[in-house]
Design a protein around this motif. Structure first.
Motif, PDB file in Angstrom:
ATOM      1  N   PRO A 126       0.805  -1.236   0.000  1.00 35.32           N
ATOM      2  CA  PRO A 126       0.000   0.000   0.000  1.00 35.32           C
ATOM      3  C   PRO A 126       0.830   1.274   0.000  1.00 35.32           C
ATOM      4  CG  PRO A 126      -0.871  -1.589   1.566  1.00 35.32           C
ATOM      5  CD  PRO A 126       0.439  -2.125   1.106  1.00 35.32           C
ATOM      6  N   LEU A 127       2.026   1.240   0.610  1.00 33.74           N
ATOM      7  CA  LEU A 127       2.871   2.434   0.656  1.00 33.74           C
ATOM      8  C   LEU A 127       3.875   2.476  -0.489  1.00 33.74           C
ATOM      9  CD1 LEU A 127       3.556   2.671   4.510  1.00 33.74           C
ATOM     10  CD2 LEU A 127       1.767   3.783   3.147  1.00 33.74           C
ATOM     11  N   GLY A 128       3.829   1.473  -1.356  1.00 35.02           N
ATOM     12  CA  GLY A 128       4.731   1.463  -2.508  1.00 35.02           C
ATOM     13  C   GLY A 128       6.097   0.908  -2.193  1.00 35.02           C
ATOM     14  N   ASN A 129       6.326   0.464  -0.952  1.00 27.20           N
ATOM     15  CA  ASN A 129       7.614  -0.130  -0.582  1.00 27.20           C
ATOM     16  C   ASN A 129       7.371  -1.252   0.405  1.00 27.20           C
ATOM     17  OD1 ASN A 129       7.365   1.063   2.078  1.00 27.20           O
ATOM     18  ND2 ASN A 129       8.011   3.012   1.137  1.00 27.20           N
ATOM     19  N   LEU A 130       8.441  -1.878   0.860  1.00 25.23           N
ATOM     20  CA  LEU A 130       8.317  -3.071   1.699  1.00 25.23           C
ATOM     21  C   LEU A 130       8.065  -2.752   3.169  1.00 25.23           C
ATOM     22  CD1 LEU A 130      11.176  -5.192   0.092  1.00 25.23           C
ATOM     23  CD2 LEU A 130       8.716  -5.368  -0.305  1.00 25.23           C
ATOM     24  N   SER A 131       7.867  -1.490   3.503  1.00 23.63           N
ATOM     25  CA  SER A 131       7.622  -1.127   4.904  1.00 23.63           C
ATOM     26  C   SER A 131       6.255  -1.594   5.386  1.00 23.63           C
ATOM     27  CB  SER A 131       7.748   0.391   5.091  1.00 23.63           C
ATOM     28  OG  SER A 131       6.741   1.071   4.339  1.00 23.63           O
ATOM     29  N   LEU A 132       5.330  -1.784   4.449  1.00 21.76           N
ATOM     30  CA  LEU A 132       4.004  -2.285   4.820  1.00 21.76           C
ATOM     31  C   LEU A 132       3.567  -3.297   3.767  1.00 21.76           C
ATOM     32  CD1 LEU A 132       1.494  -2.209   6.628  1.00 21.76           C
ATOM     33  CD2 LEU A 132       0.612  -0.344   5.198  1.00 21.76           C
ATOM     34  N   ILE A 133       3.356  -4.553   4.224  1.00 19.64           N
ATOM     35  CA  ILE A 133       3.007  -5.643   3.308  1.00 19.64           C
ATOM     36  C   ILE A 133       1.661  -6.221   3.735  1.00 19.64           C
ATOM     37  CG2 ILE A 133       3.661  -7.918   2.425  1.00 19.64           C
ATOM     38  CD1 ILE A 133       6.585  -7.174   3.123  1.00 19.64           C
ATOM     39  N   ASN A 134       0.790  -6.414   2.790  1.00 17.39           N
ATOM     40  CA  ASN A 134      -0.513  -7.031   3.056  1.00 17.39           C
ATOM     41  C   ASN A 134      -0.338  -8.550   2.990  1.00 17.39           C
ATOM     42  OD1 ASN A 134      -3.142  -8.005   3.036  1.00 17.39           O
ATOM     43  ND2 ASN A 134      -3.926  -6.320   1.788  1.00 17.39           N
ATOM     44  N   GLU A 185      -8.165   4.008 -11.755  1.00 17.24           N
ATOM     45  CA  GLU A 185      -7.802   4.758 -10.554  1.00 17.24           C
ATOM     46  C   GLU A 185      -6.311   4.643 -10.270  1.00 17.24           C
ATOM     47  OE1 GLU A 185      -9.229   5.265  -5.882  1.00 17.24           O
ATOM     48  OE2 GLU A 185     -10.087   3.711  -7.163  1.00 17.24           O
ATOM     49  N   ASN A 186      -5.578   5.754 -10.384  1.00 19.67           N
ATOM     50  CA  ASN A 186      -4.133   5.799 -10.121  1.00 19.67           C
ATOM     51  C   ASN A 186      -3.349   4.794 -10.962  1.00 19.67           C
ATOM     52  OD1 ASN A 186      -4.325   7.834  -8.172  1.00 19.67           O
ATOM     53  ND2 ASN A 186      -4.780   6.339  -6.566  1.00 19.67           N
ATOM     54  N   GLN A 187      -3.910   4.361 -12.064  1.00 15.81           N
ATOM     55  CA  GLN A 187      -3.270   3.355 -12.938  1.00 15.81           C
ATOM     56  C   GLN A 187      -2.933   2.081 -12.175  1.00 15.81           C
ATOM     57  OE1 GLN A 187      -0.204   4.908 -15.730  1.00 15.81           O
ATOM     58  NE2 GLN A 187      -0.454   6.816 -14.620  1.00 15.81           N
ATOM     59  N   GLU A 188      -3.645   1.819 -11.070  1.00 19.33           N
ATOM     60  CA  GLU A 188      -3.407   0.664 -10.201  1.00 19.33           C
ATOM     61  C   GLU A 188      -1.994   0.698  -9.602  1.00 19.33           C
ATOM     62  OE1 GLU A 188      -4.619  -1.632  -7.797  1.00 19.33           O
ATOM     63  OE2 GLU A 188      -6.092  -1.154  -9.332  1.00 19.33           O
ATOM     64  N   LEU A 189      -1.466   1.895  -9.393  1.00 19.15           N
ATOM     65  CA  LEU A 189      -0.187   2.074  -8.704  1.00 19.15           C
ATOM     66  C   LEU A 189      -0.451   2.408  -7.243  1.00 19.15           C
ATOM     67  CD1 LEU A 189       1.542   4.357 -11.356  1.00 19.15           C
ATOM     68  CD2 LEU A 189       2.069   1.967 -10.935  1.00 19.15           C
ATOM     69  N   PRO A 190       0.475   2.091  -6.350  1.00 20.35           N
ATOM     70  CA  PRO A 190       0.325   2.564  -4.968  1.00 20.35           C
ATOM     71  C   PRO A 190       0.157   4.084  -4.946  1.00 20.35           C
ATOM     72  CG  PRO A 190       2.102   0.963  -5.125  1.00 20.35           C
ATOM     73  CD  PRO A 190       1.680   1.267  -6.527  1.00 20.35           C
ATOM     74  N   VAL A 245      10.926  -2.679  -9.306  1.00 23.04           N
ATOM     75  CA  VAL A 245      11.876  -3.797  -9.176  1.00 23.04           C
ATOM     76  C   VAL A 245      11.761  -4.422  -7.796  1.00 23.04           C
ATOM     77  CG1 VAL A 245      14.319  -4.430  -9.158  1.00 23.04           C
ATOM     78  CG2 VAL A 245      13.465  -2.856 -10.910  1.00 23.04           C
ATOM     79  N   ASP A 246      11.693  -3.587  -6.742  1.00 27.85           N
ATOM     80  CA  ASP A 246      11.568  -4.114  -5.371  1.00 27.85           C
ATOM     81  C   ASP A 246      10.267  -4.905  -5.221  1.00 27.85           C
ATOM     82  OD1 ASP A 246      13.926  -2.856  -4.815  1.00 27.85           O
ATOM     83  OD2 ASP A 246      12.979  -1.091  -3.873  1.00 27.85           O
ATOM     84  N   TYR A 247       9.195  -4.367  -5.775  1.00 29.81           N
ATOM     85  CA  TYR A 247       7.895  -5.047  -5.716  1.00 29.81           C
ATOM     86  C   TYR A 247       7.963  -6.391  -6.452  1.00 29.81           C
ATOM     87  CZ  TYR A 247       3.190  -6.060  -7.622  1.00 29.81           C
ATOM     88  OH  TYR A 247       2.032  -6.660  -8.027  1.00 29.81           O
ATOM     89  N   ALA A 248       8.589  -6.411  -7.634  1.00 30.18           N
ATOM     90  CA  ALA A 248       8.707  -7.645  -8.407  1.00 30.18           C
ATOM     91  C   ALA A 248       9.529  -8.683  -7.650  1.00 30.18           C
ATOM     92  CB  ALA A 248       9.341  -7.344  -9.769  1.00 30.18           C
ATOM     93  N   LYS A 249      10.597  -8.253  -7.015  1.00 35.13           N
ATOM     94  CA  LYS A 249      11.440  -9.194  -6.260  1.00 35.13           C
ATOM     95  C   LYS A 249      10.651  -9.834  -5.125  1.00 35.13           C
ATOM     96  CE  LYS A 249      15.948  -9.646  -4.046  1.00 35.13           C
ATOM     97  NZ  LYS A 249      17.243  -8.971  -3.721  1.00 35.13           N
TER      98      LYS A 249
END
Length: 998
Positions: A585-593, A624-629, A648-652
């Motif tokens: 949700p935050l676009g990085n690994l600090s918060l994972i669903n 909506e937001n192009q489905e981006l965080p 890249v981080d999300y893909a990894k």
């Protein structure tokens, strides 16, 4: 059986028999059955293009009218016509005056260019030429004396036609009455005009009749009467109202009958020709299919076409609907006049097209119904209403803008539509049509619209001195059509039999799977007591808990349902997209669903459990937001270079979390190039490449998967297939739509040269600043080759041209005009159904990027709540897959999979193979049809060899032994079972016998 899935021909052989029924037997009022009949025809078969030819001896021609093309208004002793006078009047505030001061003074200058016009006819290869005689050129005052120069002019034209064996079809009067008759008598408002017209006709029969077999007394009397003398919109501009309009029509009918009888009594025995009148009509359809609306449609045709057709072809009198509605306005025929007018036509000469339709039809005569341009239904109505006459289409076409030069695509597709409808009327409906005349041979003065439109096959530059004829694209189209006498079946139009290779991926697409992470009741550790006496509800016991158990995939009920539906379909692959915005949700690994990730893990593992391969896209742009965080979208989305590393981080993370279950990855699914800036596209390509290399270096060896990007790739076809300019436009659009992202990855690591050259031109000429970035050498190496396969989504085909015709469909940036082929099938959302476009696309990809493995990752069409449109989807799936088979079998395209879009209507409304109504999924017939194709691995026929898949043999050698000896095994099984039953009976009866003796 395997043979049952042989592809259905585009038109079923039995269809003509179903449509024809009994032979047409016309009578007044029977035409009213036309609307209900055409509403019942099988869909979509009846709307498919008919590949067939016209009957032998069918007449193909072109036409023109004297005032529109001749010019020479003061040459050779010609007198003034009412159109000359009308065109020279100053414009009036009401706009009812002429289109311009020039009018038809010079027009196409055919008077001085007979050889030019006849050469155009020769080039076309027509069998006949319809033209009109200028009454005022032969009789400058409308009556004697005869003008020798005019006589010589038309004799010269007839002689040239005879040399080329082209049949003349001659109109005596095409709206250009001598002004002298208007001045002296009031024109057609006078009862003396019928006899004067007869005198003029007698002169024409006497001088030209030996060379003319087809005569038309006059053209479109509706326009002459209603707009010449009623509304005054056209010459002579008399605003006499309805009363005078109906009186003039009365005189026109009398004049026509006089001329027919003149020819019949005095000239037919020696000249052996035929005489008719060119009647024009519109077509009308009911607002709603009610009896009242259909009666109004019938009345509309009575008031326009029936006004003249019924007296001539039926009983000498006006339609009953006119007589009952108009009372004293409508003149009456005596019984003698009725007998005299009845039967005064040797064939039905029909004019249909842009002159009357949507232009000169009085809106009151629509009776609140909807105007349409269905020539086929009009032909059927005429046959039903007027006793199945022989019909000669003496004028038909549409128009293009006056600025359009030689690539007249819009004109071609209307022509194609009208000729196709004529062919269907003949072959399916039993209508007796024996000739067709395109309007017109060359550009000319288009009546009340002046030079604002063009209707010619040949282009005329009206500003030039020599007025050369230049062939338009429509000339080549019509020329080839005449050569082939229609649209004969071609091998590429025929479906083929065959099957796809072993391991072919049969898939279905869902943009986003239905996610329901509601915990199951078995995960609740609380203890409850059932209150059976009062509330009848469960009451939680505070402070008492059971042992918690771990989550299991079976806890997600939504997964079980979706998997069961996929199993029912028999697909081997299921393609869906992850939601980046929800996983991180935050676009990085600090918060994972983690709950959602677990859901995806379960879904993928359950797919594998039932032998369905998950095909997973990391990102798919949505509204909506192009489905981006949110944080990524907020700071520039793909415009921001930092989005690359975030992706890249999300893909990894996804490869790590889901890679054990997913072996088929899509980095980006259908990025919308129309909404991408060049900077965003640049970053998107780098992000894709980095993710591909990440997988290649860190995950491929252990997970053994494959990765690529999926591009939307609709086919683009030049609107005029003979036009080099249109081909250049089509090539340009393909590079901007597909090559922009494909060329760097699958090609040379750079953007297409066509894009760079075009943008350079636009920037230098138009002072725009469209900057297409450059890749560094390292970036080129990074991006080039970052794929394991070529994935594409394909839905439809678009026609494009370079001539600006319709501002609403013109792209100024790319200088491209979107064109619609109105003979194509269209979905409720107007998406064109063009199966051969897929084959052309696949061949194009192969020619551009080599023998790359290709997957069609999405292919589908919409419907609406009316299930009849699922029949269109059945046709769509059948024929698109068959074209894919042609690409694989005939073109050697390395096609490895095909996916239908979409899974269900809940996640993709109107596109699903399952409907979703009242929380229930129901399979549509199209799902069952797709399943049958999957089960047969294509379209096997009687001659199709059985496919032997080596991997199946390798995994189960004994399976192959049993599979190839089914009949033998069945026989052995029968013998064995019979043996066992025999033993049982022997044992049973032996024991009974023993007991009896004891």
């Amino acid at each position: 059986p395997a043979g049952s899935m042989a592809p259905v021909a585009p038109l079923l052989p039995l269809l003509p028999l179903l449509l024809l029924g009994r032979p047409l037997l016309g009578a007044p009022g029977q035409g009213a059955g036309t609307w209900s009949r055409f509403a019942r025809l099988p869909y979509p078969q009846d709307q498919l293009f008919l590949h067939d030819t016209f009957p032998d001896g069918f007449l193909w021609g072109a036409g023109s009218a004297a005032y529109q093309t001749e010019g020479g208004w003061r040459q050779g002793g010609k007198g003034a016509s009412v159109w000359d006078t009308f065109a020279h009047r100053p414009a009036t505030p009401s706009g009812s005056a002429p289109a311009g001061p020039a009018g038809g003074d010079v027009a196409s200058d055919s008077y001085n260019n007979l050889f030019r016009d006849v050469e155009g006819l020769r080039r076309l290869g027509v069998s006949h030429y319809r033209f009109s005689l200028a009454w005022a050129r032969l009789l400058p005052n409308g009556t004697a004396p005869l003008n020798p120069a005019g006589l010589a002019h038309y004799r010269r034209l007839l002689g040239l036609l005879r040399e080329l064996d082209i049949e003349p079809v001659v109109t005596l009067y095409h709206w250009d009455m001598p002004q002298a008759l208007q001045d002296a008598f009031g024109g057609w408002a006078s009862p003396v005009l019928p006899q004067l017209f007869c005198d003029y006709a007698e002169l024409c029969f006497r001088h030209f009749g030996g060379q003319v077999r087809y005569w038309l007394t006059m053209d479109n009397p509706y326009v002459v009467a209603w707009h010449g003398y009623g509304t005054g919109r056209l010459p002579p501009g008399v605003q006499g109202g309805p009363h005078l309009g109906y009186q003039v029509a009365h005189h026109l009918l009398q004049a026509h009958a006089k001329v027919w009888h003149l020819y019949n009594d005095h000239f037919r025995p020696t000249q052996r020709g035929k005489v008719s009148i060119a009647l024009s009509s519109h077509w009308i359809r009911p607002q709603h299919m009610t009896e009242k609306n259909i009666k109004e449609c019938q009345k509309s045709l009575d008031f326009v076409l029936g006004w003249f057709a019924k007296p001539i072809f039926i009983d000498g009198d006006y339609p009953e609907s006119m007589k009952s509605n108009l009372s004293s306005l409508l003149p009456e025929f005596t019984e003698v006049e009725k007998k005299y007018i009845k039967g005064t036509a040797d064939f039905f000469a029909l004019s249909f097209g842009a002159t009357l339709s949507f232009q000169l039809l009085d809106s009151r005569m629509k009776f609140q119904q909807l105007e349409s341009i269905s020539l086929r239904q009009l032909l059927y109505w005429i046959s039903s209403e007027y006793n199945n006459p022989q019909i000669f289409i003496v004028e038909n076409s549409w128009f293009v803008s006056g600025s359009t030069k030689r690539d007249d695509a819009k004109y071609i597709y209307y022509l194609k539509k009208f000729i196709m409808e004529t062919l269907k009327a003949i072959r399916y409906d039993g209508v007796n049509v024996f000739g067709y005349t395109v309007w017109s041979l060359l550009d000319g003065f288009e009546w009340h619209r002046g030079y604002s439109i063009r209707r010619g096959l040949f282009y005329v530059d009206f500003q030039s001195h020599d007025k050369k004829l230049m062939p338009k694209s429509s000339v080549l189209f019509y020329q080839k059509l005449i050569e082939k006498n229609g649209f004969p079946p071609l091998p590429e139009n025929q479906p083929i039999e065959g099957i796809f290779p072993c391991g072919f991926a049969w898939g279905i697409v869902d943009n986003y799977i239905q996610v329901d992470t509601t915990p199951a009741q078995f995960l609740d550790s609380n203890v409850y007591v059932w209150d059976v006496h009062q509330t009848k509800k469960l009451i939680k016991v505070d402070g008492v808990f059971t042992t918690k158990r771990e989550r299991h995939c079976v806890d997600f009920a939504a997964i079980r349902l979706q998997i069961s539906l996929l199993q029912e379909m028999h697909v081997t692959h299921f393609h869906f997209s992850l939601k980046w915005s929800l996983i991180l949700p935050l676009g990085n690994l600090s918060l994972i669903n983690h709950t959602l990730v677990h859901y995806y893990q379960c879904f993928a593992s359950e797919l594998l459990r039932v032998n369905i391969t998950p095909v997973v896209a990391l990102w798919q742009p949505m509204a909506e937001n192009q489905e981006l965080p949110v944080s990524v979208a907020k700071y520039g989305a793909w415009e921001n270079p930092e989005t690359i590393q975030a992706f890249v981080d999300y893909a990894k993370f996804c490869f790590t979390s889901l890679g054990d279950h997913v072996k088929f990855w899509i980095t980006m699914n259908e990025p919308h190039v129309k909404n991408l800036t060049y900077t965003a596209g640049h970053n998107l390509l780098k992000a894709h490449a980095k993710v591909w290399h990440l997988y290649d270096k860190e995950f491929r060896r252990s997970q053994k998967g494959k990765v690529s990007i999926a591009l939307q790739a609709d086919w683009v076809e030049p609107a005029c297939p003979f036009s080099r300019n249109d081909q250049e436009v089509a090539d340009r659009i393909l590079e901007f739509d597909i090559g922009w992202l494909a060329e760097p990855i699958f090609g040379n690591g750079e953007y297409p040269q066509v894009m760079r050259a075009w943008l350079h031109r636009r920037n230098s000429v138009d002072l725009y600043n469209f900057h297409l970035p450059y890749f560094s050498e390292d970036e080129k190496k990074l991006i080039q080759g970052s794929y394991d396969f070529f994935a594409l989504s394909h839905y439809t085909t678009t026609l494009v041209g370079w001539e600006k015709e319709d501002a609403l469909k013109y792209d100024h940036y790319l200088e491209v005009q979107m064109i619609n082929d109105i003979t194509w099938l269209h979905s409720p959302s107007r998406a064109a159904v063009v199966p051969w476009g897929l084959r052309k696309l696949l061949k194009w990809v192969k020619s551009k990027y080599g023998n790359v493995p290709i997957y069609v990752m999405a292919n589908g069409i919409d419907d609406d709540q009316n299930m009849v449109h699922d029949k269109l989807r059945v046709y769509y799936i059948q024929n698109y897959i068959n074209e894919a088979l042609k690409a694989y079998t005939l073109d050697d395209v390395n096609l490895q999979g095909y996916f239908v879009y979409s899974f269900n209507d809940k996640t993709a409304p109107k596109y699903g193979l399952y409907s979703y109504i009242a929380n229930q999924y129901e399979p549509k017939p199209s799902m069952e049809h797709y399943r049958e194709i999957i089960d047969n691995n294509g379209f096997p026929g009687p001659e199709t060899p059985e496919l032997l898949c080596l991997e199946e043999i390798a995994s189960c050698p004994e399976c192959h032994f049993f599979r190839t000896r089914k009949s033998l095994l069945a026989f052995i099984s029968f013998i064995f079972v019979a043996f066992l039953i025999t033993i049982v009976f022997i044992t049973y009866y032996s024991k009974r016998v023993e007991r009896r003796y004891k």
